[in-house]
Design an enzyme around this catalytic site. Structure first.
Site, short mmCIF file in Angstrom:
data_model
loop_
_atom_site.label_atom_id
_atom_site.label_comp_id
_atom_site.label_asym_id
_atom_site.label_seq_id
_atom_site.Cartn_x
_atom_site.Cartn_y
_atom_site.Cartn_z
N LYS A 139 0.84 -1.21 0.00
CA LYS A 139 0.00 0.00 0.00
C LYS A 139 0.86 1.24 0.00
O LYS A 139 2.03 1.22 0.42
CB LYS A 139 -0.94 0.03 1.21
CG LYS A 139 -0.27 0.01 2.60
CD LYS A 139 0.19 1.34 3.15
CE LYS A 139 0.86 1.20 4.51
NZ LYS A 139 1.63 2.36 4.94
N ASP A 165 -2.59 -1.73 10.14
CA ASP A 165 -2.68 -1.73 8.67
C ASP A 165 -3.15 -3.08 8.11
O ASP A 165 -3.36 -3.20 6.90
CB ASP A 165 -1.30 -1.43 8.06
CG ASP A 165 -0.88 0.02 8.23
OD1 ASP A 165 -1.71 0.84 8.66
OD2 ASP A 165 0.29 0.32 7.92
O1 C5P Z 1 -0.65 -1.29 14.79
P1 C5P Z 1 0.78 -1.56 14.57
O2 C5P Z 1 1.30 -2.71 15.43
O3 C5P Z 1 1.16 -1.75 13.15
O4 C5P Z 1 1.56 -0.28 15.04
C1 C5P Z 1 2.95 -0.25 15.20
C2 C5P Z 1 3.32 0.94 16.06
O5 C5P Z 1 3.09 2.15 15.35
C3 C5P Z 1 2.53 1.08 17.34
O6 C5P Z 1 3.09 0.34 18.38
C4 C5P Z 1 2.58 2.56 17.60
O7 C5P Z 1 3.83 2.91 18.15
C5 C5P Z 1 2.57 3.14 16.19
N1 C5P Z 1 1.20 3.52 15.75
C6 C5P Z 1 0.59 4.64 16.30
N2 C5P Z 1 -0.66 4.98 15.88
C7 C5P Z 1 -1.31 4.28 14.93
C8 C5P Z 1 -0.69 3.15 14.34
C9 C5P Z 1 0.57 2.79 14.77
O8 C5P Z 1 1.18 5.30 17.17
N3 C5P Z 1 -2.52 4.66 14.54
#
Ligand code: C5P
Length: 302
Positions: free
Chosen positions: A12, A140
């Site tokens: 993406k 994502d």
């Molecule tokens: O959701 P995911 O595990 O992919 O997110 C990885 C990191 O990115 C989270 O631990 C956080 O630090 C950051 N993040 C965030 N806000 C979001 C998505 C991700 O702060 N909406």
């Protein structure tokens, strides 16, 4: 039941990434406009008598964790736990999406493994259930399952499908090293300290540009609130962005949390021209072209 199932999952690019203030849970509320593009990982799942294992091949394979932290492994475990079975599978990832690149490569593997295990085991989980598991795996991951174009709100996991009126042609420049998404969000917080961060909202001109399939209008409307943070951690990306702009790209931006940079072109021919210039610019490790939108995770015919 067939002996193995292969699922193809796209990368993406975020054409808009509006980021709000950090929430008490550490995540950030987003208005995240995703576009799935034709760069793919393939996840093949095969029954494994020795229990769960992960293998990977592709140019970045040495950077992919093969333990239980891999989102593909976690997806298999999560689906197995819900259906009271053991995740006794071999997951093989044919990796073409850059690792730690801001193109949802890890998320793609999570969504791919989930769909592949569902098909292999015949669990026939509903779309809603699959999307729930995806949201648990990462912000994502639901989009990797759905594909096309979508607006993600909340932490990016709540999706509304968007209409797109035509294909958009992109060039992607891969950087010499990765960036950690949490580190980029932390840098966003540091840069934003003491400022008022507005609520993230989707841009109407951007949604209109997507609906029309108009590359000039899309180029004028793209934005990425994480870009200053990514550039602060990886200043050399400024040279890559300038090289692509100089080569005639309609716009240039960091893809998601980076460090992959994305360049929008008017048509496939100008995308090739931008790609050629970037290849010889010495500002990136590799260059690829890809168009979108494309469908999300798809089971390939056996
Ligand atoms: O959701 P995911 O595990 O992919 O997110 C990885 C990191 O990115 C989270 O631990 C956080 O630090 C950051 N993040 C965030 N806000 C979001 C998505 C991700 O702060 N909406």
């Amino acid at each position: 039941m067939s002996a193995s199932v292969t699922v193809r999952v796209p990368a993406k690019v975020n054409v808009q990434l509006a980021v709000g203030a950090a929430r008490p849970d550490g995540f950030h509320d987003l208005a995240n406009v995703f576009l799935a593009v034709g760069l793919y990982d393939e996840v093949t799942v095969t029954p494994s008598p020795d229990g769960l294992r992960v293998t990977c091949d592709g140019p970045d394979a040495d950077q992919v964790p093969l333990d239980r932290t891999n989102l593909a492994a976690r997806a298999a475990e999560s689906l197995a736990a819900r259906y009271g079975r053991t995740p006794d599978v071999h997951l093989h990832i044919a990796k073409d999406i850059p690792v730690a690149g801001g193109m949802a490569g890890g998320s793609a593997d999570g969504a791919g493994a989930l769909l592949a295990c569902d098909a292999l085991w015949g669990t026939r989980a509903s779309r809603e259930e699959l999307l729930d598991i995806c949201a648990e795996l990462g912000s994502d991951v639901p989009f990797s399952l759905v594909g096309g174009a979508a607006l993600g709100t909340g932490r990016g996991e709540r999706l509304r499908t968007l209409d797109v009126g035509g294909a958009f042609h992109w060039v992607f420049a891969m950087a010499g090293r990765g960036l950690s998404t949490p580190a980029v969000f932390r840098e966003f917080d540091r840069l934003a300290e003491g400022t008022d961060i507005p609520e993230p909202v989707a841009s109407q001109p951007l949604l209109d540009a997507l609906a029309k399939g108009d590359p000039d209008a899309l180029a004028a409307a793209v934005s990425n609130d994480l870009q200053p943070a990514a550039l602060s951690l990886f200043p050399e990306l400024t040279d890559t962005l300038a090289a692509g702009r100089g080569a005639g790209a309609l716009t240039a931006l960091v893809s998601g949390s980076g460090p992959t940079t994305a360049f929008l072109a008017r048509d496939p021919e100008s995308a090739e021209k931008v790609a050629e210039t970037l290849r010889s610019s010495g500002t990136c490790r590799a260059v690829r072209t890809a168009s979108g939108p494309v469908p999300g995770a798809t089971v390939l015919p056996a």
